[in-house]
Design a protein around this motif. Structure first.
Motif, PDB file in Angstrom:
ATOM      1  N   LEU A 146       0.854  -1.190   0.000  1.00  0.00           N
ATOM      2  CA  LEU A 146       0.000   0.000   0.000  1.00  0.00           C
ATOM      3  C   LEU A 146       0.884   1.232   0.000  1.00  0.00           C
ATOM      4  O   LEU A 146       2.047   1.184   0.414  1.00  0.00           O
ATOM      5  CB  LEU A 146      -0.972   0.001   1.180  1.00  0.00           C
ATOM      6  CG  LEU A 146      -0.451  -0.038   2.621  1.00  0.00           C
ATOM      7  CD1 LEU A 146      -0.049   1.342   3.118  1.00  0.00           C
ATOM      8  CD2 LEU A 146      -1.532  -0.596   3.541  1.00  0.00           C
ATOM      9  N   HIS A 147       0.326   2.338  -0.455  1.00  0.00           N
ATOM     10  CA  HIS A 147       1.068   3.600  -0.511  1.00  0.00           C
ATOM     11  C   HIS A 147       0.109   4.748  -0.207  1.00  0.00           C
ATOM     12  O   HIS A 147      -0.998   4.793  -0.743  1.00  0.00           O
ATOM     13  CB  HIS A 147       1.696   3.799  -1.891  1.00  0.00           C
ATOM     14  CG  HIS A 147       2.587   5.007  -1.979  1.00  0.00           C
ATOM     15  ND1 HIS A 147       3.941   4.941  -1.779  1.00  0.00           N
ATOM     16  CD2 HIS A 147       2.304   6.309  -2.206  1.00  0.00           C
ATOM     17  CE1 HIS A 147       4.468   6.150  -1.897  1.00  0.00           C
ATOM     18  NE2 HIS A 147       3.484   6.995  -2.162  1.00  0.00           N
ATOM     19  N   VAL A 148       0.556   5.665   0.655  1.00  0.00           N
ATOM     20  CA  VAL A 148      -0.237   6.842   1.009  1.00  0.00           C
ATOM     21  C   VAL A 148       0.439   8.068   0.417  1.00  0.00           C
ATOM     22  O   VAL A 148       1.643   8.287   0.612  1.00  0.00           O
ATOM     23  CB  VAL A 148      -0.365   6.991   2.536  1.00  0.00           C
ATOM     24  CG1 VAL A 148      -1.187   8.227   2.880  1.00  0.00           C
ATOM     25  CG2 VAL A 148      -1.004   5.737   3.144  1.00  0.00           C
ATOM     26  N   THR A 149      -0.316   8.877  -0.317  1.00  0.00           N
ATOM     27  CA  THR A 149       0.236  10.065  -0.965  1.00  0.00           C
ATOM     28  C   THR A 149       0.240  11.252  -0.010  1.00  0.00           C
ATOM     29  O   THR A 149      -0.285  11.184   1.109  1.00  0.00           O
ATOM     30  CB  THR A 149      -0.579  10.416  -2.212  1.00  0.00           C
ATOM     31  OG1 THR A 149      -1.929  10.728  -1.813  1.00  0.00           O
ATOM     32  CG2 THR A 149      -0.617   9.242  -3.178  1.00  0.00           C
ATOM     33  N   ALA A 150       0.828  12.367  -0.457  1.00  0.00           N
ATOM     34  CA  ALA A 150       0.920  13.567   0.370  1.00  0.00           C
ATOM     35  C   ALA A 150      -0.460  14.115   0.711  1.00  0.00           C
ATOM     36  O   ALA A 150      -0.647  14.731   1.771  1.00  0.00           O
ATOM     37  CB  ALA A 150       1.752  14.630  -0.338  1.00  0.00           C
TER      38      ALA A 150
ATOM     39  N   ARG B 217       2.156   5.671   6.662  1.00  0.00           N
ATOM     40  CA  ARG B 217       1.533   6.674   7.519  1.00  0.00           C
ATOM     41  C   ARG B 217       0.462   7.423   6.748  1.00  0.00           C
ATOM     42  O   ARG B 217       0.616   7.702   5.555  1.00  0.00           O
ATOM     43  CB  ARG B 217       2.562   7.693   8.019  1.00  0.00           C
ATOM     44  CG  ARG B 217       3.475   7.183   9.124  1.00  0.00           C
ATOM     45  CD  ARG B 217       4.456   8.267   9.522  1.00  0.00           C
ATOM     46  NE  ARG B 217       5.384   7.820  10.542  1.00  0.00           N
ATOM     47  CZ  ARG B 217       5.277   8.092  11.829  1.00  0.00           C
ATOM     48  NH1 ARG B 217       4.258   8.828  12.250  1.00  0.00           N
ATOM     49  NH2 ARG B 217       6.163   7.657  12.697  1.00  0.00           N
ATOM     50  N   ILE B 218      -0.623   7.754   7.459  1.00  0.00           N
ATOM     51  CA  ILE B 218      -1.628   8.653   6.917  1.00  0.00           C
ATOM     52  C   ILE B 218      -1.794   9.763   7.949  1.00  0.00           C
ATOM     53  O   ILE B 218      -2.431   9.574   8.986  1.00  0.00           O
ATOM     54  CB  ILE B 218      -2.954   7.919   6.609  1.00  0.00           C
ATOM     55  CG1 ILE B 218      -3.991   8.887   6.065  1.00  0.00           C
ATOM     56  CG2 ILE B 218      -3.463   7.125   7.803  1.00  0.00           C
ATOM     57  CD1 ILE B 218      -5.188   8.202   5.426  1.00  0.00           C
TER      58      ILE B 218
ATOM     59  N   VAL C 100      -1.540  -0.609   8.646  1.00  0.00           N
ATOM     60  CA  VAL C 100      -0.782  -1.851   8.519  1.00  0.00           C
ATOM     61  C   VAL C 100      -1.623  -2.838   7.730  1.00  0.00           C
ATOM     62  O   VAL C 100      -2.788  -3.091   8.068  1.00  0.00           O
ATOM     63  CB  VAL C 100      -0.414  -2.441   9.897  1.00  0.00           C
ATOM     64  CG1 VAL C 100       0.388  -3.724   9.706  1.00  0.00           C
ATOM     65  CG2 VAL C 100       0.378  -1.431  10.723  1.00  0.00           C
ATOM     66  N   LEU C 101      -1.037  -3.378   6.670  1.00  0.00           N
ATOM     67  CA  LEU C 101      -1.739  -4.291   5.773  1.00  0.00           C
ATOM     68  C   LEU C 101      -1.413  -5.730   6.130  1.00  0.00           C
ATOM     69  O   LEU C 101      -0.242  -6.107   6.242  1.00  0.00           O
ATOM     70  CB  LEU C 101      -1.333  -3.997   4.326  1.00  0.00           C
ATOM     71  CG  LEU C 101      -1.968  -4.855   3.229  1.00  0.00           C
ATOM     72  CD1 LEU C 101      -3.462  -4.589   3.143  1.00  0.00           C
ATOM     73  CD2 LEU C 101      -1.291  -4.569   1.887  1.00  0.00           C
TER      74      LEU C 101
END
Length: 486
Positions: free
Chosen positions: A75-79, A349-350, A356-357
């Motif tokens: 997973l990936h969290v953007t700005a 982080r968000i 956590v996946l």
């Protein structure tokens, strides 16, 4: 002397633990309401700590309206806090907003005038402009999409003199820097990360891990026959297990090296520049059951202010460090309770919270900060930004909640050092057993004292010199008079 004792004590403890088959109880340390919340002291002991993060929510595919996840890998969290989940088993990307509400799913794209799909993708990365890169492992390629999920380019079958003719490209993780350079972690590659230029051409390897040689294995290789040597394990570098990129373009990576540095920060030349000035090198757990072995780090996430977190697949724990390598806090674990996992696969982080996946269960667990966690995070960030007074106050509040956090005293000392209060800084460095910074504060304090009392010292020296000179003159005159009288 204390530093020498500490360095001596830790290997002895670990040797005893290995011989007896027991650990030093890190997993048994608990704070009220936090079964896996602890830290390590200067002496290597596991000490109780308040919970910095607590699990508050759990999401599955049906909860998000996407249908069940099937072995999601990344997973990936953007700005802007969009969450991209790579649902590997279903060959799709699930895009969520900051409240984890479904925005869209992407399971195909247009290539060469027709539809194209993913096959068992393993890694995903999203740039600041919203461009998406997918390590499409089953199709042996990297897929580069724009923010509208339209194909930009495909990277497959790289060619170079550095690659063998039999090389099979199997990308597992991927990142891209601001110069459009793409770095790929590929399966079966021991030479480091594969670097591709903006056009998608392979250029070089960077950041290869050093080879660890087992002294016993090496000895037996020297005395064994050729046939016996052919059956032994080859000395090859360990593979990386994951990577992330900070806003400045540095690559943070984890690898499977159980004895060397399993966390690295690589510059553009591939040199490891991670600071390791904490009580122990960043590595996950430093004490463990001999039957379990050290932590196996499989993911890393870099926040601002050089704070980074790593995920231990062996025990399901998340370890967070500051830029100097001090362990800030630990949370998570393996099990069936809220906040524990079956097969943790990825973290990100968000905002101030963590996602956590869990690969096996197809779940996303949300961890939110407690007051203690928020205070400690902000203390480290304030010091990084050069806000000494704010850092001083926040570290004091942190210590009020957790007196066992020894490096917080060093944080106060560093803030005082920047403010020029060297005497008070020395006292806090002494409490944190930070000998290097204590010596620095002592030297500055000595200079300050000398500068403050320099006029008085010089006056006393001049008076003393004049007094000595006058006494010598008087003594000489007295001797001449006595000689003349004689």
């Amino acid at each position: 002397m204390k530093n020498s004792l500490r360095k001596l004590k830790t290997p002895l403890l670990m040797m005893i633990c290995c011989l007896l088959g027991v650990g030093a109880g890190a997993g048994n340390v608990s704070a009220e309401g936090a079964s896996n919340s602890y830290n390590y002291s200067y002496w290597g002991d596991a000490v109780a700590a308040p919970a910095a993060y607590v699990a508050t929510e759990l999401f599955t595919g049906p909860d998000l309206g996407t249908g069940p996840f099937q072995e999601p890998n990344d997973l990936h969290v953007t700005a802007d806090n969009r969450v991209y989940v790579l649902d590997s088993g279903n060959n799709r990307i699930v895009v969520l907003d900051h409240d984890l509400k479904l925005i869209t799913t992407v399971d195909s794209f247009t290539s060469e005038g027709g539809p194209d799909t993913f096959l068992n993708p393993q890694g995903i990365f999203v740039t600041e402009d919203g461009e998406v890169l997918v390590a499409d492992t089953g199709n042996k390629r990297v897929v580069h999409l724009d923010s509208d999920f339209q194909l930009v380019k495909l990277i497959d079958s790289p060619e170079s003199e550095l690659l063998q003719d039999t090389f099979s490209f199997e990308p597992v993780r991927v990142v891209m820097d601001q110069a459009q350079r793409i770095y790929v972690m590929a399966g079966g590659v021991f030479d480091g990360f594969m670097e591709f230029n903006a056009e998608g051409s392979f250029t070089s390897f960077i950041g290869a891990n050093r080879v660890y040689i087992d002294p016993i294995e090496y000895f037996w290789k020297q005395i064994s026959t050729k046939a016996q040597r052919s059956q032994m394990v080859m000395f090859t570098p360990t593979e990386f297990t994951n990577l992330d990129m900070d806003p400045e373009g540095f690559i943070y990576a984890t690898n499977g090296d159980q004895w060397g540095d399993n966390i690295k920060k690589l510059n553009a030349q591939g040199n490891d520049i991670l600071r390791r000035t904490g009580y122990f090198d960043p590595q996950g757990d430093i004490l463990y059951m001999s039957s379990e072995g050290p932590s196996r780090l499989i993911d890393i996430d870099v926040a601002d202010s050089e704070i980074y977190s790593v995920l231990d697949a062996k025990r399901g724990r998340v370890f967070t460090y500051n830029g100097d390598g001090h362990l800030m806090y630990v949370f998570g674990g393996l099990g069936n309770q809220m906040g524990q996992f079956h097969t943790p696969a990825a973290i990100d982080r968000i905002g101030e919270d963590f996602l956590v996946l869990d690969k096996a269960l197809g779940e996303i667990t949300v961890f939110r900060t407690t007051e203690y966690g928020r205070t400690l995070n902000e203390a480290v960030k304030s010091y990084y930004r050069g806000e000494e007074m704010a850092a001083y106050e926040l570290f004091h509040r942190t210590i009020a909640m957790n007196a066992n956090l020894e490096f917080a005293y060093a944080g106060i000392g560093k803030a005082l050092l920047r403010q020029g209060d060297y005497n008070e800084a020395m006292q806090h460095f002494n409490r944190s057993l930070d000998q290097n910074n204590y010596s620095k504060a002592f030297l500055l304090y000595r200079k300050e004292v000398m500068r403050e009392h320099f006029p008085l010292i010089m006056t006393l020296l001049v008076v003393a010199v004049i007094g000595i000179f006058a006494a010598a003159r008087i003594r000489n005159k007295t001797k001449r008079r006595k000689g003349a009288s004689a």
